[in-house]
Scaffold this active site. Structure first.
Site, mmCIF file in Angstrom:
data_model
loop_
_atom_site.group_PDB
_atom_site.id
_atom_site.type_symbol
_atom_site.label_atom_id
_atom_site.label_comp_id
_atom_site.label_asym_id
_atom_site.label_seq_id
_atom_site.Cartn_x
_atom_site.Cartn_y
_atom_site.Cartn_z
ATOM 1 N N HIS A 110 0.828 -1.216 0.000
ATOM 2 C CA HIS A 110 0.000 0.000 0.000
ATOM 3 C C HIS A 110 0.856 1.256 0.000
ATOM 4 O O HIS A 110 1.855 1.342 0.717
ATOM 5 C CB HIS A 110 -0.908 -0.003 1.229
ATOM 6 N N SER A 111 0.460 2.250 -0.805
ATOM 7 C CA SER A 111 1.050 3.581 -0.786
ATOM 8 C C SER A 111 2.584 3.530 -0.927
ATOM 9 O O SER A 111 3.096 3.016 -1.917
ATOM 10 C CB SER A 111 0.630 4.291 0.506
ATOM 11 N N TYR A 112 3.328 4.025 0.074
ATOM 12 C CA TYR A 112 4.799 4.005 -0.027
ATOM 13 C C TYR A 112 5.349 2.578 -0.010
ATOM 14 O O TYR A 112 6.489 2.343 -0.413
ATOM 15 C CB TYR A 112 5.431 4.824 1.103
ATOM 16 N N GLY A 113 4.535 1.633 0.414
ATOM 17 C CA GLY A 113 4.941 0.238 0.325
ATOM 18 C C GLY A 113 5.235 -0.163 -1.114
ATOM 19 O O GLY A 113 6.012 -1.084 -1.373
ATOM 20 N N GLY A 114 4.620 0.557 -2.063
ATOM 21 C CA GLY A 114 4.897 0.311 -3.473
ATOM 22 C C GLY A 114 6.320 0.681 -3.836
ATOM 23 O O GLY A 114 6.988 -0.022 -4.607
#
Length: 222
Positions: A110-114
């Site tokens: 998710h989000s910055y996890g990308g």
């Protein structure tokens, strides 16, 4: 010296497939997607619990990363080899996940996890083991200073990004030319994308599992 942690399911050494869950940046910690949803709505909407439960039903082992726990909050000492989100993910991959004997790995980021996942994809062992990546409103970038062409091609081939949109859940928003394929998460709120896209993500994972079984059966017949 600061210390950190992450979670691994008990069946991790007995499973033949693995699911890695990676949250976004900020105050969230291992197992959380969005604190706002946890406080104002429910644990099922704001945490990774539904993903973990479904993964166990399907026979996955599960690894829950903790990419924001990079320093001791009392002494402010950095966690060695875990000073940044990408460093944490890299350490867990190199010292734990890479050594597991699984057929394949799926990822939800998710989000910055990308961006963390995009960095992991620079590792050849990651590209060899990972089958599918479900991004939820990922903020990764393939700009001039981004990953190599090999990494970009791998991510385009293996990933879908469920993004904020007013269109119905699952509606295709792009064809994956130059970036990963984008589909509607069925919500206009960033923090809700992992929650809302849950069923579509696992539908996609299951479809890939059936395709893999067919390929393996063909090999056995030969």
């Amino acid at each position: 010296e600061g210390t950190s942690f992450f979670f691994m399911s008990r069946n991790i050494k007995d499973c033949d497939k693995l699911l890695i869950l990676i949250h976004g940046s900020g105050a969230v910690r291992a197992g959380q997607w969005a604190r706002r949803l946890i406080i104002n709505h429910s644990l099922d909407s704001g945490t990774q619990l539904p993903y973990i439960r479904e993964a166990h039903k399907l026979g996955y082992g599960v690894v829950v990363l903790n990419t924001n726990n990079n320093y001791n909050e009392i002494t402010y000492q950095s966690v060695r080899a875990n000073e940044t989100p990408t460093a944490h993910a890299s350490y867990v991959w190199d010292h734990f996940i890479e050594k597991l004997e699984v057929k394949y790995v799926d990822v939800v980021a998710h989000s910055y996890g990308g961006a963390v996942t995009t960095d992991l994809a620079k590792k050849s062992s990651f590209r060899e083991k990972v089958r599918k990546i479900a991004f939820t409103d990922s903020v990764h970038s393939f700009g001039a200073f981004g990953p190599s062409k090999v990494v970009v091609n791998f991510l385009i081939k293996s990933s879908i990004n469920w993004v904020t949109s007013g269109k119905p859940l699952g509606t295709s928003l792009s064809d994956g030319m130059g970036d990963v394929q984008r589909r509607s998460a069925g919500t206009g709120k960033h923090e809700e994308t992992s929650w809302k896209a849950f069923e579509e993500v696992f539908k996609w994972f299951k479809k890939g599992g059936k395709e893999l079984e067919k390929k393996e059966n063909k090999k056995k017949k030969k």
